[in-house]
Design an enzyme around this catalytic site. Sequence first.
Site, PDB file in Angstrom:
ATOM      1  CB  THR A 197      -2.021 -37.720  44.537  1.00 11.62           C
ATOM      2  OG1 THR A 197      -0.754 -37.727  43.956  1.00 11.62           O
ATOM      3  CG2 THR A 197      -2.348 -36.389  45.155  1.00 11.62           C
ATOM      4  CB  VAL A 226       7.334 -29.642  42.158  1.00  7.47           C
ATOM      5  CG1 VAL A 226       5.886 -29.271  42.440  1.00  7.47           C
ATOM      6  CG2 VAL A 226       8.258 -29.061  43.222  1.00  7.47           C
ATOM      7  N   GLY A 227       5.512 -32.439  41.617  1.00  5.92           N
ATOM      8  CA  GLY A 227       4.521 -33.070  40.749  1.00  5.92           C
ATOM      9  C   GLY A 227       3.369 -32.144  40.427  1.00  5.92           C
ATOM     10  CG  ASP A 228      -0.242 -34.076  39.203  1.00  5.96           C
ATOM     11  OD1 ASP A 228       0.476 -34.657  40.056  1.00  5.96           O
ATOM     12  OD2 ASP A 228      -1.318 -34.556  38.806  1.00  5.96           O
ATOM     13  CB  THR A 248      -4.546 -39.179  41.234  1.00  7.34           C
ATOM     14  OG1 THR A 248      -3.522 -39.988  41.827  1.00  7.34           O
ATOM     15  CG2 THR A 248      -5.622 -40.097  40.669  1.00  7.34           C
ATOM     16  N   GLY A 249      -1.992 -39.412  39.289  1.00 12.38           N
ATOM     17  CA  GLY A 249      -1.301 -40.222  38.287  1.00 12.38           C
ATOM     18  C   GLY A 249       0.089 -39.691  38.023  1.00 12.38           C
TER      19      GLY A 249
END
Length: 337
Positions: A197, A226-228, A248-249
Amino acid sequence: MFTSLLCTFTLLFPLGHASLPLVINTWAFKNATAAAWSVLQSGGSVLDAVQEGCARCEVEQCDGTVGYGGSPDESGETTLDALIMNGDTMEVGAVADLRRIKNAIGVARAVMERTDHTLLVGESASLFAENMGFPAEDLTTNKSVNIFSQWLGSNCQPNYRKNVFPDPSQHCGPYKPRAMLEERERARHANVHSHDTIGMVAVDGDGHVAAGTSTNGMNHKVPGRVGDSPIVGAGAYADSSAGGASATGDGDIMMRFLPSYLAVELMRTGADPSAACKMAITRIKRHYSEFFGAIICANTTGHYGAACNKSPGFSQFHFMVSNSESDAPLLKSVDCF
Ligand SMILES: *[C@@H]1O[C@H](CO)[C@@H](O)[C@H](O)[C@H]1NC(C)=O
Ligand SMILES: *[C@@H]1O[C@H](CO)[C@@H](O)[C@H](O)[C@H]1NC(C)=O
Ligand SMILES: *[C@@H]1O[C@H](CO)[C@@H](O)[C@H](O)[C@H]1NC(C)=O
């Protein structure tokens, strides 16, 4: 993956040199940094800088992990998540599972400025974007089709399912639940190659802070995941009375800890940005010792830092900084702990 980028390695600069204005972003996405910096230099706001910086990555498809044509989900579609936050007003705009629209950070900005809402998702977010004049385009490219067909060809492996039976004839979906087994080792999937990201923080000469993110998520994610990145406090956070941070990660894990919020709150209480970043990582590490992830932090006087968790294949995190120390964006790195 970083060697293809022509960046000046400046390990001689100690971390945390301060000057304003400041742009800092995750990974070696140099053109994004330069785009944001040039907005600040021409008198633009920190919000404009963050938007332009992240948008540059959407156009350049930074590492294939931002923008169109990357990270096809289980059905082969690329969907985008993005967030932008104004640290003066605490307004946030975000989109998740956005389809057909390339400029996700632009839509996030429109959510913030053209609605009273904070987060729009899925097909409805795409309709909102189209109504606001964003062009509807196919996000699929030959590259994303290739990634998808190779995955189908390897029996839909790896994937993010657990405790399910696949369709025996195809080894893929539809999946049916089965008795709970031990959680599989996630690091195998959520590694440094599947998730980069862009997260960015900008601070101007008066200490106004903005933060933003943009991503296409993870290869072979379950549709709807949905990610962070678009989750406020997880993917990014900004508060002009304290600072800004962006993570990120492995978002599925990281969002459970609101690392960006935590880091900003620590900086509010006086923590040095590097220390705040480290503490946010440490909090996650307690539960997931081998999680893949990193965070950048900056306070309102332009001091900054970063931290990352040492995990398989990930021992050093690269990020970019622009401030008046140098004419060009500087590539920085921090050793994971
Ligand atoms: C960065 O911008 C330069 C100049 O526009 C361009 O030549 C280069 O390809 C860009 N880098 C990436 C990774 O897209
Ligand atoms: C994509 O693939 C099609 C055929 O498979 C080909 O005609 C087209 O030129 C390719 N496009 C790009 C941009 O490579
Ligand atoms: C930012 O961090 C630096 C380094 O720890 C510190 O000296 C400075 O006072 C901090 N700025 C603010 C406004 O807290």
